[in-house]
Design an enzyme around this catalytic site. Structure first.
Site, PDB file in Angstrom:
ATOM      1  N   TYR A   1      13.961  -1.709  -8.102  1.00  0.00           N
ATOM      2  CA  TYR A   1      14.068  -0.288  -7.778  1.00  0.00           C
ATOM      3  C   TYR A   1      14.185  -0.141  -6.272  1.00  0.00           C
ATOM      4  CZ  TYR A   1      12.801   4.661  -7.331  1.00  0.00           C
ATOM      5  OH  TYR A   1      12.794   5.997  -7.025  1.00  0.00           O
TER       6      TYR A   1
ATOM      7  N   ASP B   1      15.080  -5.538   0.339  1.00  0.00           N
ATOM      8  CA  ASP B   1      14.269  -4.327   0.215  1.00  0.00           C
ATOM      9  C   ASP B   1      12.808  -4.756   0.224  1.00  0.00           C
ATOM     10  OD1 ASP B   1      12.805  -2.129  -0.558  1.00  0.00           O
ATOM     11  OD2 ASP B   1      14.215  -1.479  -2.095  1.00  0.00           O
TER      12      ASP B   1
ATOM     13  N   LYS C   1       6.160   2.169   3.314  1.00  0.00           N
ATOM     14  CA  LYS C   1       4.779   2.090   2.835  1.00  0.00           C
ATOM     15  C   LYS C   1       3.799   1.653   3.919  1.00  0.00           C
ATOM     16  CE  LYS C   1       6.153   1.608  -1.999  1.00  0.00           C
ATOM     17  NZ  LYS C   1       5.876   2.980  -2.408  1.00  0.00           N
TER      18      LYS C   1
END
Length: 427
Positions: free
Chosen positions: A143, A238, A266
């Site tokens: 994702y 990613d 994050k």
């Protein structure tokens, strides 16, 4: 008696689709009522009924130093007192870019943004602009945010183009994305042999965290790096989840592989909205205002968010930080596996740095198909049993978990004891 969580959830559904602002929070996968959180400290948070939980999502990764760390809170308060947002450059943005480039050697230049989705979307556009090509390769189960080109699942056969996984994504977008099996080196070889001259980039989570925890094999990433270099395609890691989570230099430092572009998020925001994408200067120069690839953001590099992120990045550089974090996460994974074995439950667990995965299967899965074959119903029962024991896991069988520096051995041992009770109750 109706709980405050139920009251809030009923109220939220009247003004917000599904009652939540991000789908996994709705507990649709596991059933039941979401917990509405009122405060957090260290390894814990409290819900609207003032029930305390040991938290193993940590805001889905950012709370690596624990919730409400005094130094992070102080940095945010001091930054807020100077002004919340300026829409103009600040020295803090420079300091964050310099820090990221120093800690992640593949980064020569960085652009700050506000979310992982924004960073991944921008990295994709940059790769296409820099190569003059359209085709993207991604992997089933990875994702990369909810940009149109990335909400794509595998097609009906080997080396077919993808199909949209969300309403509102045009098929024309999906046809520019090829979806392959994660950890399948031969599929990569075949794809590049067939359409290598059309491939703009390959984007991958080197440690996947959105189909539960699933690390890439070294061979898979080495094949990817070799093929991208040979065909002039851009390799994008990613590391929104794995960056500063699995090691100070991210997953790329563990694998010893240098991507062309890295996507971060994050942890670098310390709990506030900061993300970034960066890479080689010859690629980054294609971004506006220097080049023709447009990207902009009103709140990019927000001074309050940067203050939280910079303080977190300072704390994780403490000597021994990642060794301690990794040891505690391994302690949790091994302890859960042993508790399941003692109670006769088919279960396995794995960890990388401060990330872990729980699988209701005899062996740790290696790909998306194996992950999907895990016993989801058993996980759902275990999830609720753990909630009853005061332990909050990700409310989905297909999400990784996170440990913070505040999850002491005592906290982890209490979690393992709770899991032993939950395994017994659900076997």
């Amino acid at each position: 008696m109706t709980s405050n969580n139920e009251i809030l959830f009923e109220r939220a559904q009247r003004s917000t689709p599904g009652g939540v602002n991000s789908p996994v929070r709705a507990f649709r996968s596991v059933g039941g009522t979401p917990r509405f959180i009122t405060r957090a400290e260290g390894p814990y948070f409290w819900d609207a009924d003032n029930r305390r939980y040991t938290d193993y999502i940590g805001s889905w990764g950012p709370a690596i130093v624990g919730h409400a760390h005094p130094e992070v809170v102080r940095a945010v308060q001091e930054a807020a007192a100077r002004g919340l947002s300026f829409g103009a450059p600040t020295e803090g943005e420079i300091e964050m870019a310099e820090t990221l480039c120093r800690l992640v050697p593949s980064l020569e230049q960085v652009r700050l943004v506000s979310s992982g989705t924004e960073a991944a979307m921008s990295a994709l556009r940059l790769a296409r602009g820099a190569t003059g090509r359209d085709l993207v390769i991604k992997f089933e189960g990875c994702y990369h945010g909810h940009a149109d080109s990335l909400l794509v699942k595998a097609g009906s056969g080997l080396l077919t183009f993808g199909n949209p996984t969300s309403s509102g994504v045009p098929e024309d977008f999906a046809r520019h994305t090829m979806v392959l099996d994660y950890n399948d080196s031969q599929a990569l070889e075949d794809a590049f042999a067939r359409v290598g001259e059309r491939i703009a980039c390959v984007i991958v989570e080197p440690v996947a965290g959105n189909m539960n925890l699933l690390p890439a094999t070294p061979e898979f990433l080495q094949t990817m790096r070799r093929l991208c270099s040979a065909h002039g395609a851009i390799l994008i890691f990613d590391e929104v989840m794995s960056g500063f989570r699995v090691a100070l230099g991210g997953a790329q430092s563990l694998y010893g592989i240098t991507p062309d572009i890295t996507v971060l998020g994050k942890v670098i925001g310390g709990g506030l909205p900061v993300a970034a994408f960066g890479g080689r200067k010859d690629i980054m120069r294609h971004l506006a205002p220097e080049g023709g690839v447009y990207q902009a953001g009103t709140l990019s590099g927000n001074p309050v968010a940067v203050a939280a992120g910079m303080t977190t990045l300072k704390l994780v550089q403490t000597p021994g930080f990642y060794e301690d974090l990794g040891a505690r996460t391994t302690r949790l994974a091994n302890g859960l596996s042993q508790a399941a074995k003692e109670t006769g439950v088919a279960f396995s667990a794995a960890s990388v740095g401060g990330m872990f995965g729980l699988y209701f299967a005899e062996k740790v899965p290696q790909n998306y198909a194996q992950m999907m074959a895990c016993d989801k119903a058993r996980f759902n029962a275990f999830f609720h049993a753990m909630l009853d024991e005061g332990v909050y896991l990700a409310p989905s069988a297909f999400e990784a978990g996170f440990v913070s520096a505040q999850h002491t051995d005592e906290v982890i041992d209490a979690t393992i004891a709770a899991a032993r009770q939950a395994f017994e109750a659900t076997k």
